[in-house]
Write an enzyme that holds these catalytic residues in place. Structure first.
Site, short mmCIF file in Angstrom:
data_model
loop_
_atom_site.label_atom_id
_atom_site.label_comp_id
_atom_site.label_asym_id
_atom_site.label_seq_id
_atom_site.Cartn_x
_atom_site.Cartn_y
_atom_site.Cartn_z
CG ASN A 100 22.40 31.58 34.93
OD1 ASN A 100 23.05 31.05 35.82
ND2 ASN A 100 21.09 31.75 35.03
CG HIS A 102 16.59 29.43 35.35
ND1 HIS A 102 16.72 30.00 36.59
CD2 HIS A 102 15.27 29.22 35.17
CE1 HIS A 102 15.53 30.13 37.14
NE2 HIS A 102 14.63 29.66 36.29
#
Ligand code: GRF
Length: 193
Positions: A100, A102
């Site tokens: 991911n 971020h």
């Protein structure tokens, strides 16, 4: 996997288009109408549109999402602005292989408002973090981070755009490194050898 304008996705696609790229994007997954879906259609990349609203509950969505994504047999799953929390069925199938990106320097400012929260807190430096996904919200082992300075006249939009410029490069770099070298995990520490 994306929910937004898909500029991180475009960065991954541009990298995968380069000669001798070690990875390809085998499918694009969205959970809503978004530009990322248009990118998949324009490039004729298999598109999976899997919406929570089409299922009885989150658990049913999570199970179906895991099964459908498994159908593409991905080596790695990248959430690039995918605005849903992945559930236990998805994590048990792909745990340790989900990356991911971020828009803040974790563990500061996790969650969906990382840019606004950093700005509201008055930090002078924020940035971007690429990390493995675990069962928390933006809590998994950190793979790479880059700082971005906050300027006095920044708005959420101006700051987010500067972060995303850094984020696009960092995510493509990390995915390239992961697929070629893998990752060694030691507790909270994740190292790409
Ligand atoms: C990125 O900043 C990502 O970290 C956040 O949403 C943004 C996605 O941007 N979760 P885009 O849709 O790829 O342009």
């Amino acid at each position: 996997m994306a929910s937004g304008t898909g500029s991180l996705l475009e960065s991954l696609l541009a990298r995968s288009d380069q000669q001798h790229s070690p990875f390809e994007v085998t499918a694009i997954v969205v959970d809503r109408d978004c530009r990322a879906a248009d990118i998949a259609r324009d490039r004729a990349i298999p598109l999976l549109d899997c919406r929570v609203s089409e299922f009885a509950d989150r658990a049913a969505w999570d199970t179906a999402l895991a099964e459908r994504v498994a159908g593409f047999d991905p080596e790695w799953v990248v959430t690039a602005g995918f605005m849903k929390i992945l559930g236990p069925a998805f994590l048990s199938r792909f745990g340790g292989r989900i990356v991911n990106s971020h828009p803040a320097l974790l563990p500061s400012f996790p969650g969906p408002h990382g840019v606004a929260d950093a700005l509201a807190h008055g930090v002078k430096v924020t940035g971007t973090t690429v990390h493995l996904v675990d069962d928390g919200v933006d809590t998994g082992p950190i793979l790479a981070q880059e700082p971005v300075a906050v300027t006095p006249d920044d708005t959420e939009d101006t700051l987010h755009e500067r972060i995303k410029a850094v984020e696009r490069v960092l995510l493509a770099d990390v995915v390239t490194a992961l697929v070629t070298k893998g990752v060694v995990i030691d507790g909270r520490k994740a190292d790409i050898p």
